[in-house]
Write an enzyme that holds these catalytic residues in place. Structure first.
Site, PDB file in Angstrom:
ATOM      1  N   CYS A   3       0.841  -1.206   0.000  1.00 48.29           N
ATOM      2  CA  CYS A   3       0.000   0.000   0.000  1.00 48.29           C
ATOM      3  C   CYS A   3       0.878   1.259   0.000  1.00 48.29           C
ATOM      4  CB  CYS A   3      -0.941  -0.008   1.205  1.00 48.29           C
ATOM      5  SG  CYS A   3      -1.880   1.538   1.339  1.00 48.29           S
ATOM      6  N   HIS A  99      -9.092   7.718   1.473  1.00 50.12           N
ATOM      7  CA  HIS A  99      -8.540   9.078   1.460  1.00 50.12           C
ATOM      8  C   HIS A  99      -9.577  10.080   0.999  1.00 50.12           C
ATOM      9  CE1 HIS A  99      -7.754   7.097  -2.389  1.00 50.12           C
ATOM     10  NE2 HIS A  99      -7.892   8.278  -2.961  1.00 50.12           N
TER      11      HIS A  99
HETATM   12  P1  AMP Z   1      -8.223   8.069  -6.028  1.00 51.43           P
HETATM   13  O1  AMP Z   1      -8.381   8.018  -7.524  1.00 51.43           O
HETATM   14  O2  AMP Z   1      -9.357   8.782  -5.341  1.00 51.43           O
HETATM   15  O3  AMP Z   1      -7.948   6.704  -5.448  1.00 51.43           O
HETATM   16  O4  AMP Z   1      -6.971   8.992  -5.771  1.00 51.43           O
HETATM   17  C1  AMP Z   1      -5.678   8.524  -5.581  1.00 51.43           C
HETATM   18  C2  AMP Z   1      -4.812   9.750  -5.496  1.00 51.43           C
HETATM   19  O5  AMP Z   1      -3.565   9.393  -4.950  1.00 51.43           O
HETATM   20  C3  AMP Z   1      -4.533  10.404  -6.873  1.00 51.43           C
HETATM   21  O6  AMP Z   1      -4.998  11.747  -6.862  1.00 51.43           O
HETATM   22  C4  AMP Z   1      -3.029  10.299  -6.997  1.00 51.43           C
HETATM   23  O7  AMP Z   1      -2.447  11.420  -7.640  1.00 51.43           O
HETATM   24  C5  AMP Z   1      -2.592  10.195  -5.550  1.00 51.43           C
HETATM   25  N1  AMP Z   1      -1.311   9.550  -5.334  1.00 51.43           N
HETATM   26  C6  AMP Z   1      -0.893   8.365  -5.818  1.00 51.43           C
HETATM   27  N2  AMP Z   1       0.360   8.091  -5.380  1.00 51.43           N
HETATM   28  C7  AMP Z   1       0.727   9.140  -4.600  1.00 51.43           C
HETATM   29  C8  AMP Z   1       1.913   9.460  -3.869  1.00 51.43           C
HETATM   30  N3  AMP Z   1       2.969   8.659  -3.837  1.00 51.43           N
HETATM   31  N4  AMP Z   1       1.945  10.620  -3.178  1.00 51.43           N
HETATM   32  C9  AMP Z   1       0.882  11.444  -3.192  1.00 51.43           C
HETATM   33  N5  AMP Z   1      -0.259  11.202  -3.862  1.00 51.43           N
HETATM   34  C10 AMP Z   1      -0.337  10.062  -4.562  1.00 51.43           C
HETATM   35 ZN    ZN Z   2      -2.508   1.488   3.438  1.00 50.29          ZN
END
Ligand code: AMP
Ligand code: ZN
Length: 139
Positions: A3, A99
């Site tokens: 994760c 999130h």
């Molecule tokens: P969701 O589509 O709601 O699951 O959003 C996932 C979010 O996580 C997206 O906006 C991505 O840009 C963000 N994300 C993925 N990997 C990272 C990371 N390493 N650091 C910060 N944000 C991330």
């Molecule tokens: Zn997690």
């Protein structure tokens, strides 16, 4: 550990943290919709909203409010703020650690939700009542 958000919590990969307490971590989204896009997550891994206890859900929302207010006090471009959570793949969830997205909005920023073609046609009250009945009995 696979994760990505748990790896951020454990400082195994880089992140830009804006807030942290015993229950919640808030950090910058790596691919912001607009500058100032923050993700607010529980420190204890949970894939979906259903797995969260009420206390954690409450704590997440309190931090979302803090971030909202901090964005508005900042000199980032903030005319409005969206709070958004994708719960499940069909809802657009890509990272399966719960999130909230909290991000600034401003006129003509290019972000928007896409609606189906007949969205403008309001359903009859009977349809709303029927859906309400199905939800209400499980609340
Ligand atoms: P969701 O589509 O709601 O699951 O959003 C996932 C979010 O996580 C997206 O906006 C991505 O840009 C963000 N994300 C993925 N990997 C990272 C990371 N390493 N650091 C910060 N944000 C991330
Ligand atoms: Zn997690």
């Amino acid at each position: 550990m696979t994760c990505i958000f748990c790896q951020i919590i454990e400082r195994k990969i880089p992140s830009s943290i804006v807030y942290e307490d015993d229950t919640v971590l808030a950090f910058m989204d790596i691919q912001p919709v607009n500058p100032g896009h923050v993700l607010v997550i529980p420190k204890k891994h949970a894939e979906s909203v259903a797995e969260l206890d009420d206390e954690t859900m409450g704590a997440l929302n309190v931090v979302c409010k803090k971030v909202n207010q901090a964005l508005r006090k900042s000199d980032l471009k903030v005319e409005g703020v969206n709070h958004f959570l994708a719960d499940g793949e069909a809802a657009g969830q890509e990272v399966f650690h719960v999130h909230f997205h909290v991000f600034p909005r401003f006129a003509n920023d290019g972000f928007g939700l896409k609606f189906k073609e007949d969205y403008a046609n309001l359903p009859p009250r009977s349809e709303l009542d029927a859906a309400a009945g199905k939800i209400k009995k499980n609340c």
